[in-house]
Design an enzyme around this catalytic site. Sequence first.
Site, PDB file in Angstrom:
ATOM      1  N   THR A 138      -4.260  17.916   9.401  1.00  0.00           N
ATOM      2  CA  THR A 138      -3.600  16.700   9.876  1.00  0.00           C
ATOM      3  C   THR A 138      -4.585  15.769  10.577  1.00  0.00           C
ATOM      4  OG1 THR A 138      -2.065  15.948  11.587  1.00  0.00           O
ATOM      5  CG2 THR A 138      -2.966  18.116  11.893  1.00  0.00           C
ATOM      6  N   ASP A 139      -4.237  14.490  10.634  1.00  0.00           N
ATOM      7  CA  ASP A 139      -5.069  13.546  11.391  1.00  0.00           C
ATOM      8  C   ASP A 139      -4.863  13.714  12.901  1.00  0.00           C
ATOM      9  OD1 ASP A 139      -2.482  12.505  11.595  1.00  0.00           O
ATOM     10  OD2 ASP A 139      -3.026  10.483  10.944  1.00  0.00           O
ATOM     11  N   GLU A 140      -3.846  14.512  13.291  1.00  0.00           N
ATOM     12  CA  GLU A 140      -3.547  14.639  14.724  1.00  0.00           C
ATOM     13  C   GLU A 140      -4.655  15.381  15.469  1.00  0.00           C
ATOM     14  OE1 GLU A 140       0.553  15.601  15.577  1.00  0.00           O
ATOM     15  OE2 GLU A 140       1.218  14.700  13.702  1.00  0.00           O
ATOM     16  N   TYR A 180       0.484  21.824  18.870  1.00  0.00           N
ATOM     17  CA  TYR A 180       0.394  21.809  17.400  1.00  0.00           C
ATOM     18  C   TYR A 180      -0.992  21.347  16.946  1.00  0.00           C
ATOM     19  CZ  TYR A 180       0.695  19.736  12.715  1.00  0.00           C
ATOM     20  OH  TYR A 180       0.429  19.380  11.404  1.00  0.00           O
ATOM     21  N   LYS A 212      -4.029  23.331  14.959  1.00  0.00           N
ATOM     22  CA  LYS A 212      -4.577  22.879  13.664  1.00  0.00           C
ATOM     23  C   LYS A 212      -6.084  22.621  13.801  1.00  0.00           C
ATOM     24  CE  LYS A 212      -2.714  22.175  10.258  1.00  0.00           C
ATOM     25  NZ  LYS A 212      -2.358  23.056   9.102  1.00  0.00           N
TER      26      LYS A 212
HETATM   27  P1  NAD Z   1       6.809  22.583   6.908  1.00  0.00           P
HETATM   28  O1  NAD Z   1       7.085  22.996   8.307  1.00  0.00           O
HETATM   29  O2  NAD Z   1       7.822  21.767   6.187  1.00  0.00           O
HETATM   30  O3  NAD Z   1       6.537  23.865   6.003  1.00  0.00           O
HETATM   31  C1  NAD Z   1       5.764  24.950   6.451  1.00  0.00           C
HETATM   32  C2  NAD Z   1       5.988  26.121   5.482  1.00  0.00           C
HETATM   33  O4  NAD Z   1       5.154  27.206   5.920  1.00  0.00           O
HETATM   34  C3  NAD Z   1       7.429  26.633   5.464  1.00  0.00           C
HETATM   35  O5  NAD Z   1       7.833  26.875   4.120  1.00  0.00           O
HETATM   36  C4  NAD Z   1       7.363  27.937   6.266  1.00  0.00           C
HETATM   37  O6  NAD Z   1       8.324  28.889   5.844  1.00  0.00           O
HETATM   38  C5  NAD Z   1       5.943  28.397   5.951  1.00  0.00           C
HETATM   39  N1  NAD Z   1       5.410  29.272   7.018  1.00  0.00           N
HETATM   40  C6  NAD Z   1       5.454  29.060   8.355  1.00  0.00           C
HETATM   41  N2  NAD Z   1       4.882  30.105   9.002  1.00  0.00           N
HETATM   42  C7  NAD Z   1       4.482  30.973   8.038  1.00  0.00           C
HETATM   43  C8  NAD Z   1       3.810  32.224   8.083  1.00  0.00           C
HETATM   44  N3  NAD Z   1       3.471  32.796   9.239  1.00  0.00           N
HETATM   45  N4  NAD Z   1       3.522  32.837   6.913  1.00  0.00           N
HETATM   46  C9  NAD Z   1       3.863  32.262   5.715  1.00  0.00           C
HETATM   47  N5  NAD Z   1       4.514  31.091   5.624  1.00  0.00           N
HETATM   48  C10 NAD Z   1       4.808  30.453   6.773  1.00  0.00           C
HETATM   49  O7  NAD Z   1       5.404  21.835   6.968  1.00  0.00           O
HETATM   50  P2  NAD Z   1       4.868  20.605   6.102  1.00  0.00           P
HETATM   51  O8  NAD Z   1       5.285  19.353   6.749  1.00  0.00           O
HETATM   52  O9  NAD Z   1       5.157  20.847   4.669  1.00  0.00           O
HETATM   53  O10 NAD Z   1       3.304  20.767   6.359  1.00  0.00           O
HETATM   54  C11 NAD Z   1       2.497  21.565   5.490  1.00  0.00           C
HETATM   55  C12 NAD Z   1       1.061  21.524   5.979  1.00  0.00           C
HETATM   56  O11 NAD Z   1       0.590  20.184   5.999  1.00  0.00           O
HETATM   57  C13 NAD Z   1       0.857  22.065   7.397  1.00  0.00           C
HETATM   58  O12 NAD Z   1      -0.334  22.798   7.420  1.00  0.00           O
HETATM   59  C14 NAD Z   1       0.755  20.808   8.248  1.00  0.00           C
HETATM   60  O13 NAD Z   1      -0.041  21.044   9.384  1.00  0.00           O
HETATM   61  C15 NAD Z   1       0.085  19.861   7.278  1.00  0.00           C
HETATM   62  N6  NAD Z   1       0.360  18.417   7.479  1.00  0.00           N
HETATM   63  C16 NAD Z   1       1.653  17.971   7.561  1.00  0.00           C
HETATM   64  C17 NAD Z   1       1.893  16.604   7.705  1.00  0.00           C
HETATM   65  C18 NAD Z   1       3.299  16.058   7.734  1.00  0.00           C
HETATM   66  O14 NAD Z   1       3.466  14.848   7.924  1.00  0.00           O
HETATM   67  N7  NAD Z   1       4.331  16.850   7.539  1.00  0.00           N
HETATM   68  C19 NAD Z   1       0.814  15.718   7.793  1.00  0.00           C
HETATM   69  C20 NAD Z   1      -0.487  16.217   7.701  1.00  0.00           C
HETATM   70  C21 NAD Z   1      -0.696  17.572   7.536  1.00  0.00           C
HETATM   71  P1  TYD Z   2       7.398  13.379  13.903  1.00  0.00           P
HETATM   72  O1  TYD Z   2       8.163  13.103  12.650  1.00  0.00           O
HETATM   73  O2  TYD Z   2       7.849  14.508  14.782  1.00  0.00           O
HETATM   74  O3  TYD Z   2       5.865  13.517  13.490  1.00  0.00           O
HETATM   75  P2  TYD Z   2       4.525  13.608  14.425  1.00  0.00           P
HETATM   76  O4  TYD Z   2       4.920  13.948  15.799  1.00  0.00           O
HETATM   77  O5  TYD Z   2       3.766  14.719  13.767  1.00  0.00           O
HETATM   78  O6  TYD Z   2       3.850  12.277  14.308  1.00  0.00           O
HETATM   79  O7  TYD Z   2       7.419  12.060  14.807  1.00  0.00           O
HETATM   80  C1  TYD Z   2       6.936  10.831  14.327  1.00  0.00           C
HETATM   81  C2  TYD Z   2       7.014   9.841  15.470  1.00  0.00           C
HETATM   82  O8  TYD Z   2       8.401   9.590  15.770  1.00  0.00           O
HETATM   83  C3  TYD Z   2       6.400  10.330  16.761  1.00  0.00           C
HETATM   84  O9  TYD Z   2       5.757   9.229  17.419  1.00  0.00           O
HETATM   85  C4  TYD Z   2       7.574  10.806  17.593  1.00  0.00           C
HETATM   86  C5  TYD Z   2       8.697   9.898  17.133  1.00  0.00           C
HETATM   87  N1  TYD Z   2      10.059  10.484  17.146  1.00  0.00           N
HETATM   88  C6  TYD Z   2      11.114   9.819  17.799  1.00  0.00           C
HETATM   89  O10 TYD Z   2      10.928   8.739  18.382  1.00  0.00           O
HETATM   90  N2  TYD Z   2      12.352  10.386  17.777  1.00  0.00           N
HETATM   91  C7  TYD Z   2      12.586  11.571  17.154  1.00  0.00           C
HETATM   92  O11 TYD Z   2      13.750  12.064  17.179  1.00  0.00           O
HETATM   93  C8  TYD Z   2      11.510  12.237  16.473  1.00  0.00           C
HETATM   94  C9  TYD Z   2      11.726  13.546  15.781  1.00  0.00           C
HETATM   95  C10 TYD Z   2      10.265  11.651  16.493  1.00  0.00           C
END
Ligand code: NAD
Ligand code: TYD
Length: 360
Positions: A136-138, A163, A167
């Site tokens: 992630t960019d975070e 989180y 990461k």
């Molecule tokens: P998500 O929470 O929707 O899915 C995570 C998946 O991992 C789930 O299917 C869960 O069952 C599985 N999981 C969790 N713990 C586990 C374990 N111990 N063993 C096996 N499986 C396990 O997450 P996502 O949003 O699809 O994110 C996927 C990846 O991308 C993550 O690594 C996250 O850090 C990264 N990422 C997400 C975003 C975003 O905007 N969602 C952005 C950048 C990077």
């Molecule tokens: P989120 O979807 O949790 O992603 P991330 O924290 O990884 O960026 O949140 C996106 C943005 O929205 C973040 O600035 C927090 C804000 N947010 C709210 O204002 N209300 C909400 O209920 C949630 C879940 C997020």
Amino acid sequence: MTTYLVTGGAGFIGSNYILYMFHKYSDQIRIINVDALTYAGNLENLKSVEDLPNYTFIRADITDKEAITKIFEDNEIDQVIHFAAESHVDRSIRNPEVFVKTNVLGTAVMLNCARAAWERADGSYPAGKRFHHVSTDEVYGSLPDDGVSYFYETTPYAPHSPYSASKASSDMLVRAYIDTYHFPANITNTSNNYGPYQFPEKLIPLMINNALHGKPLPVYGDGRNIRDWLYVDDHAKGIDMVGLYGKLGETYNIGGHNERRNIEIVTTIIDTLLELLPDSDPRKKNVSRDLITYVEDRKGHDRRYAIAPDKAKRELGWEPDTTFEVGIKKTIKWYLENEEWFSHVTSGDYQKYYEEMYHT
Ligand code: NAD
Ligand code: TYD
């Protein structure tokens, strides 16, 4: 034929990635999806591919060394695409430990098992082996609200939430494997994804779901925090392109210059719902800007994220296909047309799907 071991393939991005890869490569690839099925894992996302002969699901925890070792012993894995993680910042603030376990220890187990399976006696690796760590960019921390500063691959890590700290630690482990063992790996750091199958605890699906039910739309703090939004298929495309054109050992930032303040996202969702819903749909009367409710800010809330995707464009030829305007409409339409998916997730019924599907 390339065999992919996808971790976390039942989650939001992992399932979209699996669907993207089967759509693109059909029977030219094999995918083994390893997922523990936490609250965030939903096999219903993969209904359309579950019967394919070149798709296998294995329920396993990535921190379980024995289970992961066995998967590598039983299968000739070419590429690992490592999505599995605890992914929600708010949950990490309440309960950091599981983030350290899954994101740090789980990544260490995955790296160790891949290295044990792939490394030759002379320390080299066969061509075609690759470990793709999805991050992630975070990890880069927070940018000032100036509209001109960006996260580059060289930006020093400065995570703030449990989180992003977990990461960042997992990224550092991958870098250590690359430097110490010449391990064939890539890292991608990606901005906020949106699209179908996202668990409704994240901003966009949560706001859609609440608005449709006439529930308050909780906006944290002043609502002016900025996130850089990427349509999930563009992320899947980026991961695929790193495998095709990337250089082993490199990190690529994937983001599409789609910066939006949170409050803009919320008002766009309301306006789009009102535009898409026909007057005859009973849900329409629930949707209103009056639902917007400012609530207490998230602890340590990062102000702005913004990716500089120059390297991915220059070295991979990657660019997003979907603008935010098109992507958000497509996404809202998908949630409107898949109310059953939403109701299974919000009622918890999706967790019964595994038992029904796999007769356990
Ligand atoms: P998500 O929470 O929707 O899915 C995570 C998946 O991992 C789930 O299917 C869960 O069952 C599985 N999981 C969790 N713990 C586990 C374990 N111990 N063993 C096996 N499986 C396990 O997450 P996502 O949003 O699809 O994110 C996927 C990846 O991308 C993550 O690594 C996250 O850090 C990264 N990422 C997400 C975003 C975003 O905007 N969602 C952005 C950048 C990077
Ligand atoms: P989120 O979807 O949790 O992603 P991330 O924290 O990884 O960026 O949140 C996106 C943005 O929205 C973040 O600035 C927090 C804000 N947010 C709210 O204002 N209300 C909400 O209920 C949630 C879940 C997020």
